[in-house]
Write a protein that holds these residues in place. Structure first.
Motif, PDB file in Angstrom:
ATOM      1  N   GLU A  35       0.837  -1.201   0.000  1.00 17.38           N
ATOM      2  CA  GLU A  35       0.000   0.000   0.000  1.00 17.38           C
ATOM      3  C   GLU A  35       0.874   1.254   0.000  1.00 17.38           C
ATOM      4  O   GLU A  35       0.596   2.217  -0.713  1.00 17.38           O
ATOM      5  N   LYS A  84       2.001   2.217  -3.208  1.00 17.44           N
ATOM      6  CA  LYS A  84       0.871   2.562  -4.091  1.00 17.44           C
ATOM      7  C   LYS A  84       0.521   1.416  -5.033  1.00 17.44           C
ATOM      8  O   LYS A  84       0.001   1.628  -6.124  1.00 17.44           O
ATOM      9  N   GLU A 118      -4.551  -4.942  -1.718  1.00 21.22           N
ATOM     10  CA  GLU A 118      -5.901  -5.418  -1.405  1.00 21.22           C
ATOM     11  C   GLU A 118      -5.963  -6.944  -1.415  1.00 21.22           C
ATOM     12  O   GLU A 118      -6.594  -7.556  -0.556  1.00 21.22           O
ATOM     13  N   PHE A 152      -8.254  -0.282   4.901  1.00 19.86           N
ATOM     14  CA  PHE A 152      -7.615  -0.098   3.589  1.00 19.86           C
ATOM     15  C   PHE A 152      -8.606   0.523   2.603  1.00 19.86           C
ATOM     16  O   PHE A 152      -8.277   1.483   1.905  1.00 19.86           O
ATOM     17  N   ARG A 193     -12.962   4.118  -0.874  1.00 19.67           N
ATOM     18  CA  ARG A 193     -14.032   3.154  -1.169  1.00 19.67           C
ATOM     19  C   ARG A 193     -14.934   3.046   0.059  1.00 19.67           C
ATOM     20  O   ARG A 193     -14.997   2.035   0.733  1.00 19.67           O
ATOM     21  N   ASP A 218      -1.935  -0.719  -4.935  1.00 19.65           N
ATOM     22  CA  ASP A 218      -3.187  -0.958  -4.217  1.00 19.65           C
ATOM     23  C   ASP A 218      -3.872  -2.265  -4.577  1.00 19.65           C
ATOM     24  O   ASP A 218      -4.436  -2.918  -3.705  1.00 19.65           O
ATOM     25  N   ASP A 219      -3.857  -2.657  -5.833  1.00 17.83           N
ATOM     26  CA  ASP A 219      -4.503  -3.925  -6.201  1.00 17.83           C
ATOM     27  C   ASP A 219      -3.826  -5.099  -5.500  1.00 17.83           C
ATOM     28  O   ASP A 219      -4.503  -5.981  -4.952  1.00 17.83           O
ATOM     29  N   ARG A 259      -9.217   4.197   3.474  1.00 14.83           N
ATOM     30  CA  ARG A 259      -8.084   5.053   3.105  1.00 14.83           C
ATOM     31  C   ARG A 259      -8.042   5.309   1.609  1.00 14.83           C
ATOM     32  O   ARG A 259      -7.502   6.321   1.158  1.00 14.83           O
ATOM     33  N   ASN A 260      -8.611   4.385   0.848  1.00  9.34           N
ATOM     34  CA  ASN A 260      -8.546   4.485  -0.606  1.00  9.34           C
ATOM     35  C   ASN A 260      -9.845   4.976  -1.224  1.00  9.34           C
ATOM     36  O   ASN A 260     -10.083   4.790  -2.421  1.00  9.34           O
ATOM     37  N   ALA A 294     -11.690  10.781   3.807  1.00  8.90           N
ATOM     38  CA  ALA A 294     -11.233  10.549   2.433  1.00  8.90           C
ATOM     39  C   ALA A 294     -12.287  10.983   1.426  1.00  8.90           C
ATOM     40  O   ALA A 294     -11.947  11.416   0.323  1.00  8.90           O
TER      41      ALA A 294
END
Length: 188
Positions: A6, A9, A15, A35, A41, A11-12, A38-39, A71
């Motif tokens: 993370e 960066k 996750e 997570f 979602r 992210d995929d 923070r992103n 966020a």
């Protein structure tokens, strides 16, 4: 490893690792929710929190909710159902744990995000009157209330709080930003 990914960066990949860890250890579902929050979602994060909310997790769930709302700040008005969900968790936490510092701060943050500045200021002031705060907790709250007071035009009180925050923790970047706002408020 997920946090490291993370930070990079990725992210995929992060996750995937968060979800795999949570699959083998369900207590890590809140890590996945954090997570996602923070992103940006928000609704996915809150759905996971809904499934995990209990007396034992209410502080963490509320923190994740505030993180997600922060966020999503730019679109907070379009997130009214999400705000209501987080507000419900915070209300439950405040009822169940009336002396909780964390729940008091979450309530202040929620009001700040909703631009309900008078209530946020009042809650921060109540928080600052506690005798059980660490220097860091006191400084962060003093910084936050100083920013709100400056925004609402109470420049002298804002200056008192930011001076206290800087005295406690030194001139951190966040506090210098607030000091600049207070100086603008005062016309300095």
């Amino acid at each position: 490893l997920a946090r490291f990914l993370e930070e990079l960066k990725l992210d995929d990949e992060a996750e995937r690792y968060y979800r795999a860890a949570a699959q083998s250890r369900p207590e890590l579902q809140l890590e996945v929710a954090a997570f996602l929050a923070r992103n940006g979602r928000l609704n996915e994060a809150l759905d996971l929190c809904d499934a995990q909310v209990s007396d034992r997790t209410i502080v963490a769930v509320s923190r994740i909710g505030i993180m997600g709302l922060t966020a999503a700040r730019a679109r907070i008005n379009s997130e009214a159902p999400a705000v209501a969900r987080v507000a419900d968790w915070i209300a439950k936490g405040r009822r169940d744990m009336p002396d909780s510092k964390a729940m008091q701060l979450h309530y202040a943050y929620l009001n700040e995000l909703q631009e309900n500045h008078p209530t946020a200021i009042e809650v921060y002031e109540q928080y600052l009157s506690r005798s059980d705060l660490t220097f860091r907790e006191r400084a962060i709250a003093a910084n936050n209330v100083a920013m709100l007071l400056a925004v609402t035009g109470d420049c002298a009180e804002a200056r008192r709080h930011i001076d206290e925050a800087i005295e406690l923790l030194g001139p951190t970047a966040a506090m210098l930003d607030t000091l600049a706002l207070v100086r603008l408020c005062s016309g300095d």
